[in-house]
Structure formats: structure tokens, C-alpha cells
Design a protein around this motif. Structure first.
Motif, PDB file in Angstrom:
ATOM      1  N   PHE A 181       3.569  -1.135  -6.248  1.00 53.24           N
ATOM      2  CA  PHE A 181       2.620  -0.977  -5.155  1.00 53.24           C
ATOM      3  C   PHE A 181       2.779   0.352  -4.428  1.00 53.24           C
ATOM      4  O   PHE A 181       2.059   0.622  -3.471  1.00 53.24           O
ATOM      5  N   GLU A 182       3.714   1.177  -4.846  1.00 54.71           N
ATOM      6  CA  GLU A 182       4.070   2.349  -4.056  1.00 54.71           C
ATOM      7  C   GLU A 182       3.022   3.451  -4.058  1.00 54.71           C
ATOM      8  O   GLU A 182       2.968   4.247  -3.132  1.00 54.71           O
ATOM      9  N   GLU A 183       2.160   3.518  -5.068  1.00 52.85           N
ATOM     10  CA  GLU A 183       1.269   4.662  -5.198  1.00 52.85           C
ATOM     11  C   GLU A 183      -0.039   4.500  -4.442  1.00 52.85           C
ATOM     12  O   GLU A 183      -0.771   5.468  -4.277  1.00 52.85           O
ATOM     13  N   SER A 184      -0.358   3.303  -4.002  1.00 54.50           N
ATOM     14  CA  SER A 184      -1.646   3.050  -3.359  1.00 54.50           C
ATOM     15  C   SER A 184      -1.455   2.457  -1.977  1.00 54.50           C
ATOM     16  O   SER A 184      -0.753   1.457  -1.808  1.00 54.50           O
ATOM     17  N   THR A 185      -2.103   3.069  -0.979  1.00 53.91           N
ATOM     18  CA  THR A 185      -2.058   2.518   0.372  1.00 53.91           C
ATOM     19  C   THR A 185      -2.661   1.123   0.404  1.00 53.91           C
ATOM     20  O   THR A 185      -2.143   0.213   1.072  1.00 53.91           O
ATOM     21  N   ALA A 186      -3.752   0.945  -0.325  1.00 57.95           N
ATOM     22  CA  ALA A 186      -4.402  -0.366  -0.351  1.00 57.95           C
ATOM     23  C   ALA A 186      -3.486  -1.432  -0.922  1.00 57.95           C
ATOM     24  O   ALA A 186      -3.388  -2.538  -0.384  1.00 57.95           O
ATOM     25  N   LEU A 187      -2.795  -1.116  -2.004  1.00 55.69           N
ATOM     26  CA  LEU A 187      -1.909  -2.099  -2.616  1.00 55.69           C
ATOM     27  C   LEU A 187      -0.691  -2.375  -1.748  1.00 55.69           C
ATOM     28  O   LEU A 187      -0.174  -3.494  -1.715  1.00 55.69           O
ATOM     29  N   LYS A 188      -0.224  -1.367  -1.031  1.00 57.74           N
ATOM     30  CA  LYS A 188       0.877  -1.596  -0.089  1.00 57.74           C
ATOM     31  C   LYS A 188       0.459  -2.603   0.980  1.00 57.74           C
ATOM     32  O   LYS A 188       1.228  -3.491   1.355  1.00 57.74           O
ATOM     33  N   PHE A 189      -0.759  -2.446   1.473  1.00 57.18           N
ATOM     34  CA  PHE A 189      -1.269  -3.372   2.471  1.00 57.18           C
ATOM     35  C   PHE A 189      -1.404  -4.775   1.907  1.00 57.18           C
ATOM     36  O   PHE A 189      -1.008  -5.763   2.539  1.00 57.18           O
ATOM     37  N   GLN A 190      -1.942  -4.867   0.683  1.00 56.13           N
ATOM     38  CA  GLN A 190      -2.104  -6.169   0.049  1.00 56.13           C
ATOM     39  C   GLN A 190      -0.752  -6.851  -0.119  1.00 56.13           C
ATOM     40  O   GLN A 190      -0.586  -8.021   0.228  1.00 56.13           O
ATOM     41  N   TYR A 191       0.209  -6.110  -0.632  1.00 56.41           N
ATOM     42  CA  TYR A 191       1.517  -6.710  -0.871  1.00 56.41           C
ATOM     43  C   TYR A 191       2.183  -7.116   0.438  1.00 56.41           C
ATOM     44  O   TYR A 191       2.744  -8.220   0.558  1.00 56.41           O
ATOM     45  N   SER A 192       2.121  -6.254   1.436  1.00 54.64           N
ATOM     46  CA  SER A 192       2.762  -6.549   2.717  1.00 54.64           C
ATOM     47  C   SER A 192       2.205  -7.822   3.333  1.00 54.64           C
ATOM     48  O   SER A 192       2.953  -8.680   3.811  1.00 54.64           O
ATOM     49  N   SER A 193       0.884  -7.968   3.337  1.00 51.87           N
ATOM     50  CA  SER A 193       0.264  -9.138   3.951  1.00 51.87           C
ATOM     51  C   SER A 193       0.591 -10.409   3.178  1.00 51.87           C
ATOM     52  O   SER A 193       0.888 -11.458   3.769  1.00 51.87           O
ATOM     53  N   PHE A 194       0.555 -10.327   1.852  1.00 56.15           N
ATOM     54  CA  PHE A 194       0.883 -11.504   1.050  1.00 56.15           C
ATOM     55  C   PHE A 194       2.348 -11.890   1.220  1.00 56.15           C
ATOM     56  O   PHE A 194       2.696 -13.062   1.306  1.00 56.15           O
ATOM     57  N   TYR A 195       3.211 -10.882   1.281  1.00 58.54           N
ATOM     58  CA  TYR A 195       4.641 -11.167   1.394  1.00 58.54           C
ATOM     59  C   TYR A 195       4.959 -11.845   2.723  1.00 58.54           C
ATOM     60  O   TYR A 195       5.723 -12.813   2.778  1.00 58.54           O
TER      61      TYR A 195
END
Length: 258
Positions: free
Chosen positions: A231-245
């Protein structure tokens, strides 16, 4: 003591229904996407647009309330809560056993002014009350909202207060939205209106704030670093992972603000 008669799912459904209804009236031309929890950590598609339009994030820890009418709880009596505070409601604060909810809510709120974290609990407890309040669309007006940024104040930190002291801690409040955090009796500020409906924060730097949130989770959680690297390369994916986690591990719901 009377236990809550309705489920947490019922309360969340009623609260969020009104939350988004108010948002539509406040911003009729805004159609924000939002996420509800799943157990999957697979990223959602088309999420870059969501991130680019963000003006803030709200994090909710929903609770059910116990009703204390005839007598005070032992913990509240030991903390000096007066009899005159009855009747009141309470819910237990969790921070141990591998689920540091209190620390996560407090720490995330300190990352940036646009990150708002709340405990949210009903100021009612029977199923009949829920049904009546739900159909009148008054769930939000009958809920206690505790902004967790106040727990960064000195009186809620060591040596004045220790959430991990081994005691049972309760958030207690009444219909007049007076509230205390016990085992020690410490006054807390309670409202019924989320910061969501206040003026938009134009200083919200999406990339920086999402990066700070993602990095905070990496630092605090004993997680799979290989999974994080996806998830490190995309701001969007960082947000997705953080919220799900946060939802999967701490039952903290993330709601984007637009």
C-alpha cells in the motif's frame, strides 16, 4: 443497572442514517462516497478521486449505554460521583488486552486538526425508546458525542491519569450531557453535534495527513510489513488500508468528509 436492549448495529444504522441525511441538507450538491467495514483488506477501485476531494476524516467508536437509575456503580461511587448525578448512562472504556482503543482515538486526534475522533453512545437504553427516536429522526439529538482530542490534555495523561492502571474505567454521562471519566472522576466535555457540520477546514493536506495516519499505524501496530508495503505507493491505498485496519482491529469506523 439496566442493560441496553438494542444492538450496536441498530444504533450505528440509526445514527449514520441521520448523519448522512444532515449532510445532504447541508451540502445538497455533494455526493461523497463512504466506506462501511469489511473483513477484507483488498483495496477499492477508483479511490484516488475520493482522496483528492477529502477535507477531513471522522473516526467513530460506537458504544451501547448501560442505564444507572437506582444506584451508582461501584467504580463511580469510589471516584466520588455524587448521588445527585443519577440517573445516568455509562459505557466501559477499553485499552488493554491487545485492543488499545482509547490510545488510538487519542493519538489519531493529535495528528492533525482535521482528524476528529469520537466515542458515540445513546442517551437512552430501551428498545421502545430506540424505535420512537429512530422514526422521529432524533438519534443524533439523543446521543452523547465525546471528542477524544480532549484526552490529550495533561489531566488525562500520566502522572495525573493512567488508562492502563489496571482499574475498570467508565465514561458516565446524563441527559444534561454532563460527563465524567471514572475510575478517577475527571470531567469530560460532551456534545451532540459532530465537528463535521462546522466550517470546512481548508488547511487539510490530503497526502500529508493520510501519510501521517498510515505511518502512525505502522509504528503502533504489530502488523505484517509485507502487507503494508503493498500500500506504500498510493495515497488512496494507504487510506483504504488504514481505515480497514482500524475497523478490523479496534472497531473504529472512519468516515471521509468532503
Amino acid at each position: 443497572m439496566a442493560k441496553c436492549q438494542f444492538s450496536e448495529t441498530q444504533f450505528v444504522m440509526g445514527y449514520l442514517g441521520e448523519y448522512f441525511s444532515r449532510l445532504r441538507k447541508l451540502r445538497p450538491h455533494s455526493t461523497p462516497k463512504f466506506m462501511l467495514p469489511t473483513t477484507s483488506l483488498e483495496p477499492l477501485t477508483g479511490s484516488d478521486l475520493i482522496i483528492e476531494r477529502l477535507s477531513g476524516l471522522d473516526f467513530f467508536q460506537f458504544k451501547r449505554s448501560e442505564f444507572m437509575n437506582k444506584r451508582r456503580g461501584a467504580r463511580e461511587m469510589a471516584s466520588g460521583l455524587p448521588k445527585s448525578f443519577r440517573p445516568y448512562y455509562r459505557f466501559q472504556i477499553y485499552n488493554g488486552g491487545g485492543i488499545p482503543q482509547f490510545d488510538r482515538l487519542r493519538d489519531i486526534s493529535a495528528l492533525h486538526p482535521s482528524l476528529n475522533t469520537y466515542y458515540c453512545a445513546p442517551i437512552f437504553h430501551t428498545n421502545l425508546e430506540f424505535q420512537n427516536i429512530f422514526w422521529r429522526q432524533e438519534i443524533m439529538n439523543n446521543s452523547a458525542l465525546i471528542n477524544c482530542n480532549q484526552f490529550n490534555l495533561p489531566q488525562f495523561k500520566k502522572p495525573m491519569f493512567d488508562i492502563d492502571d489496571g482499574d475498570v474505567h467508565y465514561m458516565v454521562f446524563n441527559k444534561s450531557v454532563n460527563g465524567y471519566l471514572c475510575s478517577e472522576r475527571k470531567e469530560v466535555k460532551i456534545s451532540k453535534e459532530p465537528i463535521y457540520f462546522e466550517a470546512k477546514n481548508d488547511s487539510f493536506n490530503v497526502i500529508q495527513i493520510v501519510n501521517d495516519l498510515f505511518n502512525y499505524i505502522i509504528e503502533q501496530e504489530d502488523s505484517n510489513n509485507n502487507l503494508f508495503r503493498k500500500f506504500e505507493e498510493s495515497t488512496a491505498l494507504k487510506f483504504q488500508y488504514s481505515s480497514f485496519y482500524l475497523m478490523e482491529h479496534h472497531n473504529i469506523m472512519t468516515i471521509p468528509k468532503y
